[in-house]
Motif scaffolding. Structure first.
Motif, mmCIF file in Angstrom:
data_model
loop_
_atom_site.group_PDB
_atom_site.id
_atom_site.type_symbol
_atom_site.label_atom_id
_atom_site.label_comp_id
_atom_site.label_asym_id
_atom_site.label_seq_id
_atom_site.Cartn_x
_atom_site.Cartn_y
_atom_site.Cartn_z
ATOM 1 N N LYS A 66 0.838 -1.196 0.000
ATOM 2 C CA LYS A 66 0.000 0.000 0.000
ATOM 3 C C LYS A 66 0.871 1.243 0.000
ATOM 4 O O LYS A 66 1.931 1.270 0.640
ATOM 5 C CB LYS A 66 -0.878 0.035 1.241
ATOM 6 C CG LYS A 66 -0.085 0.078 2.522
ATOM 7 C CD LYS A 66 -0.870 0.592 3.675
ATOM 8 C CE LYS A 66 -0.930 2.092 3.769
ATOM 9 N NZ LYS A 66 -1.616 2.537 4.972
ATOM 10 N N ALA A 67 0.400 2.242 -0.714
ATOM 11 C CA ALA A 67 1.015 3.567 -0.610
ATOM 12 C C ALA A 67 0.139 4.361 0.347
ATOM 13 O O ALA A 67 -1.088 4.253 0.318
ATOM 14 C CB ALA A 67 1.058 4.234 -1.973
ATOM 15 N N GLY A 68 0.744 5.122 1.237
ATOM 16 C CA GLY A 68 -0.020 5.947 2.167
ATOM 17 C C GLY A 68 0.461 7.374 2.104
ATOM 18 O O GLY A 68 1.527 7.648 1.527
ATOM 19 N N LEU A 69 -0.330 8.287 2.672
ATOM 20 C CA LEU A 69 0.026 9.713 2.678
ATOM 21 C C LEU A 69 0.262 10.217 1.258
ATOM 22 O O LEU A 69 1.193 10.971 1.004
ATOM 23 C CB LEU A 69 1.283 9.933 3.531
ATOM 24 C CG LEU A 69 1.178 9.454 4.982
ATOM 25 C CD1 LEU A 69 2.531 9.464 5.649
ATOM 26 C CD2 LEU A 69 0.196 10.319 5.756
ATOM 27 N N LYS A 74 -2.724 15.447 2.824
ATOM 28 C CA LYS A 74 -2.136 14.657 3.915
ATOM 29 C C LYS A 74 -0.626 14.890 4.013
ATOM 30 O O LYS A 74 -0.055 14.939 5.093
ATOM 31 C CB LYS A 74 -2.431 13.168 3.697
ATOM 32 C CG LYS A 74 -3.441 12.612 4.709
ATOM 33 C CD LYS A 74 -3.679 11.132 4.503
ATOM 34 C CE LYS A 74 -4.135 10.462 5.775
ATOM 35 N NZ LYS A 74 -4.532 9.066 5.604
ATOM 36 N N ARG A 109 -9.881 3.877 11.387
ATOM 37 C CA ARG A 109 -10.463 4.891 10.500
ATOM 38 C C ARG A 109 -10.488 4.305 9.091
ATOM 39 O O ARG A 109 -9.639 3.475 8.750
ATOM 40 C CB ARG A 109 -9.618 6.171 10.519
ATOM 41 C CG ARG A 109 -9.647 6.868 11.885
ATOM 42 C CD ARG A 109 -8.753 8.090 11.927
ATOM 43 N NE ARG A 109 -7.383 7.729 11.686
ATOM 44 C CZ ARG A 109 -6.468 8.545 11.151
ATOM 45 N NH1 ARG A 109 -6.793 9.775 10.814
ATOM 46 N NH2 ARG A 109 -5.234 8.137 10.959
ATOM 47 N N GLU A 111 -10.741 4.796 4.775
ATOM 48 C CA GLU A 111 -10.531 5.707 3.648
ATOM 49 C C GLU A 111 -10.741 4.978 2.323
ATOM 50 O O GLU A 111 -10.491 3.781 2.225
ATOM 51 C CB GLU A 111 -9.161 6.393 3.716
ATOM 52 C CG GLU A 111 -7.993 5.495 3.994
ATOM 53 C CD GLU A 111 -6.680 6.270 4.222
ATOM 54 O OE1 GLU A 111 -6.721 7.418 4.708
ATOM 55 O OE2 GLU A 111 -5.634 5.709 3.903
ATOM 56 N N GLU A 113 -9.984 4.096 -1.534
ATOM 57 C CA GLU A 113 -8.781 4.031 -2.364
ATOM 58 C C GLU A 113 -9.047 3.258 -3.656
ATOM 59 O O GLU A 113 -9.941 2.422 -3.703
ATOM 60 C CB GLU A 113 -7.649 3.312 -1.603
ATOM 61 C CG GLU A 113 -7.434 3.901 -0.214
ATOM 62 C CD GLU A 113 -6.042 3.670 0.341
ATOM 63 O OE1 GLU A 113 -5.171 3.128 -0.366
ATOM 64 O OE2 GLU A 113 -5.848 4.055 1.514
ATOM 65 N N GLU A 144 -9.621 1.094 2.822
ATOM 66 C CA GLU A 144 -8.582 0.703 3.771
ATOM 67 C C GLU A 144 -9.027 1.090 5.178
ATOM 68 O O GLU A 144 -9.543 2.180 5.395
ATOM 69 C CB GLU A 144 -7.249 1.392 3.458
ATOM 70 C CG GLU A 144 -6.224 0.966 4.512
ATOM 71 C CD GLU A 144 -4.805 1.427 4.291
ATOM 72 O OE1 GLU A 144 -4.608 2.520 3.742
ATOM 73 O OE2 GLU A 144 -3.895 0.680 4.709
ATOM 74 N N ILE A 146 -7.351 1.949 8.358
ATOM 75 C CA ILE A 146 -6.044 2.228 8.949
ATOM 76 C C ILE A 146 -6.202 2.298 10.462
ATOM 77 O O ILE A 146 -7.276 2.590 10.975
ATOM 78 C CB ILE A 146 -5.380 3.523 8.416
ATOM 79 C CG1 ILE A 146 -6.330 4.713 8.454
ATOM 80 C CG2 ILE A 146 -4.797 3.324 7.049
ATOM 81 C CD1 ILE A 146 -5.664 6.039 8.092
ATOM 82 N N SER A 148 -3.502 3.623 13.184
ATOM 83 C CA SER A 148 -2.218 4.043 13.745
ATOM 84 C C SER A 148 -2.136 3.551 15.178
ATOM 85 O O SER A 148 -3.081 3.700 15.941
ATOM 86 C CB SER A 148 -2.107 5.563 13.714
ATOM 87 O OG SER A 148 -0.965 5.943 14.449
ATOM 88 N N PHE A 155 2.220 11.245 15.651
ATOM 89 C CA PHE A 155 3.274 10.463 15.009
ATOM 90 C C PHE A 155 4.015 11.314 13.997
ATOM 91 O O PHE A 155 3.659 12.454 13.731
ATOM 92 C CB PHE A 155 2.695 9.218 14.333
ATOM 93 C CG PHE A 155 1.504 9.469 13.442
ATOM 94 C CD1 PHE A 155 1.611 10.250 12.309
ATOM 95 C CD2 PHE A 155 0.259 8.911 13.729
ATOM 96 C CE1 PHE A 155 0.519 10.460 11.470
ATOM 97 C CE2 PHE A 155 -0.839 9.124 12.907
ATOM 98 C CZ PHE A 155 -0.703 9.900 11.772
ATOM 99 N N VAL A 160 5.456 6.191 11.634
ATOM 100 C CA VAL A 160 4.395 5.604 10.800
ATOM 101 C C VAL A 160 4.963 4.508 9.893
ATOM 102 O O VAL A 160 4.366 3.441 9.733
ATOM 103 C CB VAL A 160 3.689 6.693 9.950
ATOM 104 C CG1 VAL A 160 2.816 6.065 8.874
ATOM 105 C CG2 VAL A 160 2.861 7.603 10.828
ATOM 106 N N GLY A 165 2.869 1.832 8.003
ATOM 107 C CA GLY A 165 1.941 2.772 7.372
ATOM 108 C C GLY A 165 0.541 2.704 7.956
ATOM 109 O O GLY A 165 -0.440 2.969 7.259
ATOM 110 N N SER A 166 0.443 2.348 9.237
ATOM 111 C CA SER A 166 -0.852 2.234 9.931
ATOM 112 C C SER A 166 -1.761 1.158 9.335
ATOM 113 O O SER A 166 -2.959 1.118 9.610
ATOM 114 C CB SER A 166 -1.625 3.572 9.936
ATOM 115 O OG SER A 166 -0.846 4.628 10.421
HETATM 116 O O1 0L1 Z 1 -2.857 4.878 4.328
HETATM 117 C C1 0L1 Z 1 -2.313 5.932 4.713
HETATM 118 O O2 0L1 Z 1 -2.493 7.039 4.178
HETATM 119 C C2 0L1 Z 1 -1.345 5.847 5.860
HETATM 120 C C3 0L1 Z 1 -1.632 6.904 6.832
HETATM 121 C C4 0L1 Z 1 -0.634 6.892 7.916
HETATM 122 C C5 0L1 Z 1 -0.931 7.882 8.948
HETATM 123 C C6 0L1 Z 1 -2.273 7.679 9.585
HETATM 124 O O3 0L1 Z 1 -2.452 6.714 10.320
HETATM 125 O O4 0L1 Z 1 -3.125 8.528 9.351
#
Ligand code: 0L1
Ligand code: MG
Length: 267
Positions: A66-69, A74, A109, A111, A113, A144, A146, A148, A155, A160, A165-166
């Motif tokens: 996975k790519a995050g941020l 973000k 949480r 999100e 994708e 996803e 996530i 953290s 963090f 992270v 990457g959570s």
């Molecule tokens: O999937 C992501 O964008 C990883 C986010 C890492 C930071 C967070 O937990 O929000």
């Protein structure tokens, strides 16, 4: 981005065990840089690699990355110009429409994708958006979850990355499409929680084009001496902001052209 490793083997193992404990027993820990302020991104990836090796040795199967941020918002918020990457395993996957337990998560949480399934192996450096498009078998919508592991979401990128990457859970679903049949840049997505719209966005929020995030992921893998194998399932990063969920919540993510992905959360 410097991938240099400054921590000794003992500290890497110690931090890996701290992360593994927090992930598997679902408790929050302070960010790692409180104790290791000099820690680098390279150190974070060394801890993540140690974690991956432990999970694989315990029988987990890696299914992708996975790519995050990856959204500009973000990245600005975190003060970074590079996304993070993390690995995905079979133990994190949940079927469409399933009930997802929250008692084994800290503060989940969700999100929206776009996920890519690769038909060709990719290697960095210099992987481009076009290379990704050519190597993609199909795309599908995903959510996803996530989680953290850091207390109060306090963090930094180093911590992270070490915390994979959570990554916690993910759900793929909807309708798979070939990349040439849709406009991946302008896909709209709406997320509903308990029947109310809570957030919405367009896929261009991810580095202008989600395939750009996959190219960055491949280039980061290259810096780590790894490749993205054919057959990988790869998530390109949140289009929408991450929305907190608790037991009793139901989520429907509706993607233009790709159908929807739903799930509910239980204790
Ligand atoms: O999937 C992501 O964008 C990883 C986010 C890492 C930071 C967070 O937990 O929000
Ligand atoms: Mg994500």
């Amino acid at each position: 981005m410097s991938m240099s490793i400054t921590l000794g083997r003992e500290d890497i193992v110690r931090l890996c065990e701290r992360i593994e404990g927090a992930q598997t027993r679902a408790y929050a820990i302070p960010k790692l840089t409180d104790e290791y302020p000099q820690m680098t991104i390279g150190d974070g990836y060394a801890v993540q690699l140690e974690l991956r090796k432990r999970f694989l040795a315990a029988g987990h199967k890696q299914v992708g990355w996975k790519a995050g941020l990856t959204s500009k918002a973000k990245m600005i918020q975190m003060g970074v110009s590079v996304p993070s990457i993390g690995f995905l395993t079979d133990r994190m996957a949940r079927p469409e429409s399933s009930a997802i337990k929250t008692s084994d998560l800290v503060h989940p949480r969700v999100e929206c994708e776009v996920a890519f399934v690769m038909k060709k192996t990719l290697r960095g450096p210099n992987c481009t958006l076009q290379d990704v498009m050519d190597a993609t078998d199909y795309v599908l919508p995903a959510v996803e979850i996530i989680d953290s592991r850091f207390s109060g979401f306090k963090f930094d990128l180093e911590s992270v990355v070490a915390d994979n990457g959570s990554s916690a859970r993910f759900v793929g679903g909807g309708r798979a499409r070939y990349v040439e049949d849709i406009d991946l840049r302008t896909l709209g997505v709406v997320m509903e929680k308990n029947g109310e719209i809570v957030t919405m966005g367009a896929s261009a929020a991810v580095l202008g084009h989600p395939a750009e995030a996959i190219a960055m992921l491949v280039n980061i893998l290259g810096e780590l001496g790894e490749e993205l194998p054919a057959g990988s399932f790869v998530m390109s990063g949140g289009i929408t902001e991450a929305v907190a969920v608790k037991p009793g919540d139901s989520i429907v993510a509706r993607f233009q052209d790709l159908g929807s992905v739903s799930m509910r959360f239980i204790d």
